[in-house]
Design a protein around this motif. Structure first.
Motif, PDB file in Angstrom:
ATOM      1  N   VAL A   1       0.838  -1.203   0.000  1.00 34.11           N
ATOM      2  CA  VAL A   1       0.000   0.000   0.000  1.00 34.11           C
ATOM      3  C   VAL A   1       0.873   1.254   0.000  1.00 34.11           C
ATOM      4  O   VAL A   1       0.626   2.195  -0.758  1.00 34.11           O
ATOM      5  N   ILE A   2       1.929   1.244   0.820  1.00 30.67           N
ATOM      6  CA  ILE A   2       2.823   2.410   0.854  1.00 30.67           C
ATOM      7  C   ILE A   2       3.430   2.667  -0.531  1.00 30.67           C
ATOM      8  O   ILE A   2       3.456   3.800  -1.017  1.00 30.67           O
TER       9      ILE A   2
ATOM     10  N   ILE B   1       2.290   1.743  -3.501  1.00 27.42           N
ATOM     11  CA  ILE B   1       1.283   2.234  -4.451  1.00 27.42           C
ATOM     12  C   ILE B   1       1.002   3.718  -4.205  1.00 27.42           C
ATOM     13  O   ILE B   1       0.975   4.532  -5.127  1.00 27.42           O
ATOM     14  N   VAL B   2       0.800   4.070  -2.934  1.00 23.74           N
ATOM     15  CA  VAL B   2       0.500   5.468  -2.600  1.00 23.74           C
ATOM     16  C   VAL B   2       1.651   6.386  -3.021  1.00 23.74           C
ATOM     17  O   VAL B   2       1.434   7.441  -3.620  1.00 23.74           O
TER      18      VAL B   2
ATOM     19  N   ARG C   1       1.739   6.715  -6.852  1.00 21.40           N
ATOM     20  CA  ARG C   1       0.644   7.558  -7.318  1.00 21.40           C
ATOM     21  C   ARG C   1       0.912   9.024  -7.010  1.00 21.40           C
ATOM     22  O   ARG C   1       0.618   9.905  -7.805  1.00 21.40           O
TER      23      ARG C   1
END
Lengths: 267, 262
Positions: free
Chosen positions: A246-247, A249-250, A253
């Protein structure tokens, strides 16, 4: 000075509250202790267990497959539904909007239970066919795809489609080459939303899944009640990996987003 | 047949009828019938005359209201500080608060449980406190995001105007900022209040037993009592409808912006 500290106090408290448990668990996932508190030696044992236990592999793979397939179906249905509703008579659109809103505002327990009654109890569909589960997850996420696509249709210049027809495109061609590219960002965010909804779901899966199949959520919930400590600590490793993903991907992005902003500023 | 864009919507319309409308109709039917398929009001009257179920309803309300209040007290100052001062509208900072949304809730609750176990020993000693902590932990990002969104959209010059006209900080906040952020507060409340009444799995994970409305459905489901379960689901549906009469629902909007940030 004191005011500044008290001002920042609550946000810092919130960050600690949200992240300390995840980080502590991440730290312990690299040790051979079976509960938090006692520091023992460093090991990657939990990560080995995570990737070599067939039961865990099946569960992770199954969750991902379910998320991808339900998100794909939801995206197709929701996008076509949004396009259809957008070009329909106002009353039809209003009716679709309203019904589309039901699963969005409804509690997942109610959605899952009512689907279980209809599909399994009334229609007698076998849960082992995965059909109720798949339908359940599409029902959960398609409305959000619909909601992501509709605003893009509203922003679109409607004369472009007409222009394409005037220039000789067949309606289907015009749709594929003119409309779809303009709403693509809405379709993509709908799809990624559908993935996260499916991955995070517990209730719909509980009420519609085959007895022998588990998603990450249902598996973890059962595992916290069980006593198999090596499974429990392997799940700490899973939690850490998901946190890292998640980190990443964030971060990616955000970098993209910032690059776009810089480009826009220069232009 | 001539191709029309309208026809593209038919599959989804059929899907909605089959899997959204039909299940609710079946729910109605099951809620007002008994095992022999005869019409009955017993499921309804039974719910409101049994002290256990009425107690559960009451307990759910109290728990949900407490959780919502705690979330609001933590989320509002956080969102406020993130939209004012030096951190103004920094998308990376808000991301830190929203990110937990995308980590599977069951894994996050496992982490919380380990920590609470260490602090408290046995979580079942303080069921109410732990329920509030667990649910706040799970739902807090959903309260922060909508409040942040409305505060970030607010026109800052309004505050300056108020101050030019003689308002002090407190007045400007109470008369301008707070009323203008009300839509965000309402949608945040709706994001937390309902799940806090129904999301029994959080409590189930923390201390293996739950007494909220959602868990009633779970126990009827486990006992294959479709009629009783349907009535609970229907009562919950009624409560949900009531909420949404007050609130021009934004849940779709919040989840969507949460997803768009990703």
């Amino acid at each position: 000075m004191i005011r500044k500290i008290t001002r920042a106090g609550i946000p810092i408290l919130v960050i600690l509250f949200l992240y300390v448990p995840i980080l502590v668990l991440a730290l312990y996932s690299f040790t051979d202790s079976t509960q938090i508190g006692a520091i023992r030696s460093f090991t990657l044992k939990n990560y080995v267990t995570l990737f070599t236990t067939p039961e865990l592999q099946e569960m992770i793979l199954g969750t991902i497959l379910l998320a991808l397939s339900s998100a794909l179906l939801a995206t197709i249905l929701g996008t076509l539904g949004a396009i259809g509703a957008f070009y329909s008579h106002r009353r039809t659109t209003a009716a679709m909007d309203t019904v589309n809103q039901i699963p969005v505002i409804n509690a997942d327990v109610v959605t899952g239970f009512s689907l279980c009654i209809l599909l399994v109890v009334v229609l007698g569909i076998n849960k082992d066919s995965f059909l109720p589960l798949l339908i359940g997850h599409v029902t959960l996420s398609a409305p959000f795809v619909y909601l992501s696509v509709i605003p893009k249709l509203k922003q679109m210049d409607s004369s472009l489609y007409e222009a394409a027809l005037d220039l000789g495109a067949r309606p289907f061609q015009a749709l594929r080459k003119v409309v779809i590219p303009q709403i693509l960002s809405g379709i993509i965010s709908g799809f990624s939303l559908a993935i996260t909804l499916s991955l995070d779901d517990y209730f719909i899966a509980t009420y519609t899944k085959p007895a022998t199949f588990d998603t990450i959520s249902t598996y973890v919930v059962n595992a916290t009640k069980g006593s198999q400590t090596h499974i429990k600590t392997a799940l700490w490793a899973l939690s850490t990996l998901i946190f890292l993903i998640v980190i990443i991907i964030v971060a990616v992005r955000n970098l993209k987003f910032e690059r776009r902003e810089i480009k826009e500023e220069r232009a | 047949m001539r191709f029309s864009r309208k026809t593209l919507g038919i599959p989804y319309a059929v899907f909605l009828l089959l899997f959204v409308v039909a299940p609710l109709l079946v729910l109605f039917y099951y809620a007002f019938t008994n095992g022999q398929g005869q019409f009955t009001l017993l499921n309804l009257t039974g719910f409101f005359t049994d002290p256990n179920t009425v107690g559960t309803l009451f307990y759910s309300f109290v728990l949900a209201l407490t959780t919502t209040a705690v979330c609001l007290l933590l989320a509002y100052p956080t969102a406020y500080i993130l939209t004012t001062g030096r951190l103004k509208k920094n998308s990376v900072v808000i991301m830190i608060f929203i990110m937990p949304m995308w980590i599977n809730f069951s894994l996050r609750i496992t982490a919380l449980k380990e920590i609470l176990d260490l602090i408290e020993g046995n979580l079942a000693y303080y069921p109410f406190l732990n329920s509030v902590i667990g649910m706040t932990y799970d739902f807090l990002p959903f309260m922060i995001l909508p409040i942040y969104n409305t505060l970030a959209k607010m026109d800052g010059s309004l505050i300056e105007a108020a101050k030019d006209l003689g308002a002090n900080d407190r007045h400007a906040f109470l008369r301008i900022t707070l009323p203008l952020s009300l839509p965000g507060i309402i949608s945040g409340v709706s994001m937390v209040l309902l799940p806090a009444m129904t999301n029994y799995v959080v409590l189930d994970m923390l201390y293996n037993s739950t007494y909220i409305m959602g868990s009633l459905i779970g126990s009827y489901f486990a006992a294959y009592n479709w009629h009783g379960g349907s009535m609970i689901a229907l009562i919950l549906l009624g409560i949900i409808c009531l909420f949404n009469l007050i609130n021009d629902d934004d849940r779709g909007e919040t989840v969507k912006t949460g997803g768009a940030l990703l």
